[in-house]
Each structure stands twice: as structure tokens, then as C-alpha cells.
Design a protein around this motif. Structure first.
Motif, PDB file in Angstrom:
ATOM      1  N   SER A  31       0.812  -1.216   0.000  1.00 31.76           N
ATOM      2  CA  SER A  31       0.000   0.000   0.000  1.00 31.76           C
ATOM      3  C   SER A  31       0.847   1.268   0.000  1.00 31.76           C
ATOM      4  O   SER A  31       0.533   2.237  -0.700  1.00 31.76           O
ATOM      5  N   GLU A 305      -5.250   5.039   6.036  1.00 28.76           N
ATOM      6  CA  GLU A 305      -5.742   3.862   5.315  1.00 28.76           C
ATOM      7  C   GLU A 305      -5.784   2.671   6.259  1.00 28.76           C
ATOM      8  O   GLU A 305      -4.830   2.428   7.005  1.00 28.76           O
ATOM      9  N   ILE A 307      -6.448  -1.497   6.416  1.00 29.37           N
ATOM     10  CA  ILE A 307      -6.518  -2.736   5.652  1.00 29.37           C
ATOM     11  C   ILE A 307      -6.865  -3.862   6.626  1.00 29.37           C
ATOM     12  O   ILE A 307      -6.133  -4.091   7.601  1.00 29.37           O
TER      13      ILE A 307
END
Length: 364
Positions: A31, A305, A307
Motif C-alpha cells: 500500500s 488507510e 486494511i
């Protein structure tokens, strides 16, 4: 996973059955583009701004889920005459969305939409006991109690449905779409079952109480990644991006779980770079309001972010683990590693303030 550990009041070793840490690292690396940035001199430079340096860092971590042989959650579920259900839980929703998540678990077992679960929580006058919203325990401990109560209620519904549908084995009844369905395709609504139970034949109040105490504390695992920029003239550290890849078992509600993670990252970021309590020689606090004790505001936050790397934790009926506290664990060391990557100085005292970085740079 072959290691054993113990986090509880009884000294019994616990086997870790689920660990996706390696995959968390791999997904987090992908990422942030770790392989393209770490060790790449060109990426560390900011074009046209020689006084700025970029850095990238990461940290891996684990965190317990509840306290074995101590944490206990309770729940009760009552079927209403319209086929809806009252869910009474001692667990307290602190803004984490636990009322929604626990209702989702009940709805899944009972085969109804979420709107058919009416939640009453926290009132100790009439809800079952719950040890408290701490130790990342609500979804795991209180959730297992809700599932226990829901499965007992489902058992009573299936028994009555089997009789109404003239089915020999009630275990073949499927609860779904607000109905109890038999293998031959015949079905009866939960509302009809509730009315039959309350007003017609062999009347009973369909309800049950469930509770749960866990003998284990299955840890979630995570990898956190930080990208930041350091001003070599002032020592100012600006975090540009935070990524967290986490193995918290099955995620019941990705939106609320993401919200918890982002809130935890905001707290951890303040601890890492700006939140500090300093006292003078007379013991008086320097920071006495939120002007001096700086907490990140929304427009100051970096790109975030989350995940989810899902595993199925076998000690829980829905395979969940904790998600609440682990976001706090790795940001500070990841920031320290990224500062070292950027400018080659190791700040080992939190928070990483401009003065600490500036002094360290002057000493190199």
C-alpha cells in the motif's frame, strides 16, 4: 502458530491459533510502496526544497483481547409478538458502535434484519451484568454472550416451527428472511410463530439469557506504516500518511471498525509527535488547556488507510478478535523509525517534537 502466552488472572498458557502478521506486513508494504521508497535516495528528497527530507518507517505489534477467567458479558433476548426481538445487554456503547455490532450478531443468528433487533444497553437496573467496556472485550466477550442467548432463542423458535410445519427434526429448520423454513420449502413467518407461542397452543414466552467468560485472550496482530517529512532547519515533523494493516479476526462491521482504528490512530499520532505534559521545578503543569496541549484537528490529520486481513478465530462463534486498542500501539515507534530514515537521528523519547529533532541534528 506454535507459541504460547498468558494474559489473565490464572497462569495458564494460551496457544495463539490465528496470526496473519506476515500478510499484514506484505499488504501494508504494498500500500505504501515500501520497496520503491525505502533505501531510495531520490524519494527521500523533496524537489526544490533542500531543507526537507522524507522518511518511511513501520512497526509490528500485537494486543490482547479481554482478560481470561475474569471478563464476563451477559445478554438476554425476548421475542415480541410481531417477530421482532428485544436485546438487553450490559455492554456500554462508548461511541464504538457496539450496540450496532452486537445487534448484528443477534440478527444473523435469528435470521432477521437489523431493524428487528431493539437494543437496550448499559442500564444496570434491568440489563444483564457486563464487566465493562475495556480491554478490547466488547465484540469478543459481550458478542459471544449475545450469540449464546440468540442460539437459545433460535432453538425454541425452531422447535415450535417444526411442530407447526410438521417437520420431524427441528435442526433442519432454517431461520432466514424473518421466516422459519423447512427442507421441503414450506415456511412460516417469525411473527406467526410468536403469536402462536404467546396466544394459542402451549403458550410460552420465547426468551433466553446468555453469558460468556473466555479462557483465552486471542491477540490481534497489525503492521503500521508511516510516511513523513522532516524540516532539517526547524526539526518539524509532519506525518503525511498512516497505514494500518490489521488481523482482528472476522470484521463484523467494517465501518465502525475503521472508525475505531482511525480514532486510535489520531490518538497515537498525538502521542507520537505533539502531545506532552511538562512540569516546572515547582511541579506546575505547563500545558493547562488545549491551546498548549495540542490535539490533532481534522484538517491536520494525515492520509489514513485501514486494511483488514481477516482470519477466523476459533475461540469465538463468529471468529472475531479485538480491534479497539491495537491502533495505539505502533504509531510512535513507526514515526521514530521514519524520522531516523529521513535524517539519520534516533529520537527515543516521545513525543518527537521539533526541538528534540533540531537538537539531535545539531549534535550529528
Amino acid at each position: 502458530f506454535s507459541t504460547a502466552w498468558s494474559e489473565g488472572r490464572e497462569p495458564r498458557p494460551e496457544t495463539i491459533d490465528t496470526c496473519a502478521l506476515e500478510e499484514c506486513v506484505q499488504q501494508g508494504k504494498a500500500s505504501v510502496g515500501w520497496d520503491q521508497k525505502y533505501g531510495n535516495p531520490a524519494w527521500h528528497e523533496v524537489p526544490g526544497k533542500a531543507h526537507l527530507r522524507r522518511g518511511i518507517g513501520m512497526c509490528t505489534m500485537m494486543q490482547g483481547t479481554a482478560i481470561p477467567y475474569l471478563d464476563m458479558g451477559g445478554a438476554s433476548i425476548k421475542m415480541n409478538d410481531d417477530g421482532s426481538f428485544n436485546l438487553l445487554i450490559g455492554a456500554t456503547d462508548l461511541g464504538t458502535g457496539s450496540d450496532t455490532v452486537l445487534a448484528q450478531m443477534a440478527a444473523e443468528v435469528l435470521g432477521v434484519p437489523l431493524d428487528d433487533i431493539i437494543v437496550y444497553s448499559s442500564d444496570t437496573d434491568f440489563t444483564p451484568f457486563d464487566v465493562g467496556a475495556y480491554a478490547s472485550s466488547t465484540t469478543y466477550i459481550s458478542g459471544a454472550a449475545v450469540v449464546d442467548a440468540a442460539e437459545k432463542v433460535a432453538e425454541r423458535i425452531k422447535l415450535r416451527a417444526a411442530r407447526l410445519l410438521e417437520v420431524d427434526d427441528h435442526q433442519t429448520i432454517l431461520l432466514s428472511n424473518q421466516q422459519a423454513a423447512a427442507p421441503d420449502g414450506s415456511a412460516i413467518s417469525l411473527a406467526e410463530i410468536a403469536l402462536n407461542a404467546l396466544h394459542h397452543e402451549d403458550q410460552e414466552q420465547i426468551m433466553a439469557v446468555g453469558s460468556y467468560v473466555s479462557p483465552v485472550a486471542p491477540p490481534p496482530f497489525a503492521a503500521q506504516f508511516v510516511e513523513l517529512t522532516v524540516d532539517t532547519e526547524t526539526g518539524q515533523v509532519v506525518v503525511d500518511k498512516l497505514v494500518m494493516a490489521v488481523d482482528s479476526g472476522v470484521i463484523v462491521n467494517p465501518i465502525t471498525a475503521s472508525g475505531q482504528i482511525e480514532g486510535g490512530l489520531a490518538q497515537a499520532l498525538g502521542y507520537a509527535v505533539c502531545e506532552e505534559m511538562v512540569y516546572d521545578e515547582k511541579g506546575r503543569a505547563r500545558e493547562i488547556d488545549f491551546r498548549d496541549y495540542h490535539i490533532f484537528m481534522a484538517h491536520e490529520m494525515p492520509e489514513l488507510e485501514t486494511i483488514f486481513v481477516e482470519t477466523f478465530e476459533p475461540s469465538h462463534p463468529f471468529g472475531v478478535k479485538a480491534v479497539a486498542e491495537i491502533p495505539l500501539d505502533g504509531v510512535a515507534p513507526a514515526v521514530g523509525n521514519a524520522v531516523f530514515d529521513a535524517v539519520g537521528v534516533n529520537i527515543d523519547e516521545n513525543p518527537v517534537t521539533p526541538e528534540k529533532v533540531w537538537r539531535a541534528l545539531k549534535e550529528t
